[in-house]
Enzyme design. Sequence first.
Site, PDB file in Angstrom:
ATOM      1  N   GLY A  76      21.862  67.293  34.822  1.00 39.97           N
ATOM      2  CA  GLY A  76      23.229  67.794  34.892  1.00 39.97           C
ATOM      3  C   GLY A  76      24.091  66.963  35.809  1.00 39.97           C
ATOM      4  O   GLY A  76      23.625  66.432  36.821  1.00 39.97           O
ATOM      5  N   ASP A 191      33.402  80.325  40.844  1.00 39.17           N
ATOM      6  CA  ASP A 191      33.307  79.335  39.758  1.00 39.17           C
ATOM      7  C   ASP A 191      32.415  79.862  38.635  1.00 39.17           C
ATOM      8  O   ASP A 191      31.554  79.147  38.129  1.00 39.17           O
ATOM      9  CB  ASP A 191      32.766  78.011  40.300  1.00 39.17           C
ATOM     10  CG  ASP A 191      33.015  76.840  39.345  1.00 39.17           C
ATOM     11  OD1 ASP A 191      33.877  76.982  38.443  1.00 39.17           O
ATOM     12  OD2 ASP A 191      32.352  75.800  39.485  1.00 39.17           O
TER      13      ASP A 191
END
Length: 355
Positions: A76, A191
């Site tokens: 990622g 988030d």
Amino acid sequence: MKRGCLSPNLNLSLPPPEQSISKFLTQSGTFKDGDLRVNKDGIQLVSQSEPGAPPPIKPLDDQLSLADLEVVKVIGKGGGGNVQLVKHKLTCQFFALKVIQLNTEESTCRAISQELRINLYSQCPYLVSCYQSFYHNGAVSIILEFMDGGSLSDLLKKVGRIPEDILGAICKRVLRGLSYLHHERRIIHRDLKPSNLLINHRGEVKITDFGVSKILTNSTSLANTVVGTYHYMSPERIRGNSHGNKSDIWSLGLLFLECATGKFPYSPSEPGERWTNVYEVVDAIVESPPPRAPSGQFSPEFCSFVSDCIQKNPEDRKSARELLEHGFVKMYDEASVDLSSYFSNAGSLTPKLPI
């Protein structure tokens, strides 16, 4: 092992000579299988004892270092840092290692790392476990539980849209994690988005990155940036107003509406058009009426759930605890929804990793 950067909380105790390292499992999660135990106290190798008796653990003075972890691949990349799949060389256990480069003083980085370690020290089964965080070579590194199914965002790309019963089961798990963060730990995620909800082969769904915003907001190099992804940010946060945990509820409603319909809830007024910049998106979020789930495509319960989340006024949004009692969350019995099979059939799981 060489003495390294990790806290003494992460202990490694050696098994008796007759025990074989091959017994150690390589699946993700929290373990009590064989001789490997991974929990909030770190990684421990334990020797077997009589049935029912707690296994003895031999303390080891040496600390675990980065040299004990082998990088397998990058899994990622993002503004919050890169994530690597790593393997512990002795136990063959897989972890995710998030590395965040910070352009600030070393003393500040160490303080941030210590604060993050305290904030992420959790036993909640609906949050990705953080086994350790530390400062090393100009970066804050975080050793995390490896979730072999990737993220809800990855799943959505494979299936297009997620059925309502599956969403109900996922939603219940996410709300339990949010309830723990909001009401027990007094932590705002800031988030919440599909890529920060991770899944695995057991059918587990867990929230991740709920401490990374703490790093970003405390870093002098990033202090003037806005933490969080604009697309899922609540109107009050976009305006720069004070905000609380209800800002996470707005994000929750948006991401589940996106998963249900297969597209982001805010789109340009003209069919076929695309947003040209982020300012158009945030302007639509602040100025446009909140999106709603199409009543002809979904149950009244799901439409009501989305509406209770996506309210312009944060005071009008339900809390995580209240949403756990919502009809949409209660209408799908956990035993009747097999998330493990759904994730596997969708092809979202990482191929079996070599030991």
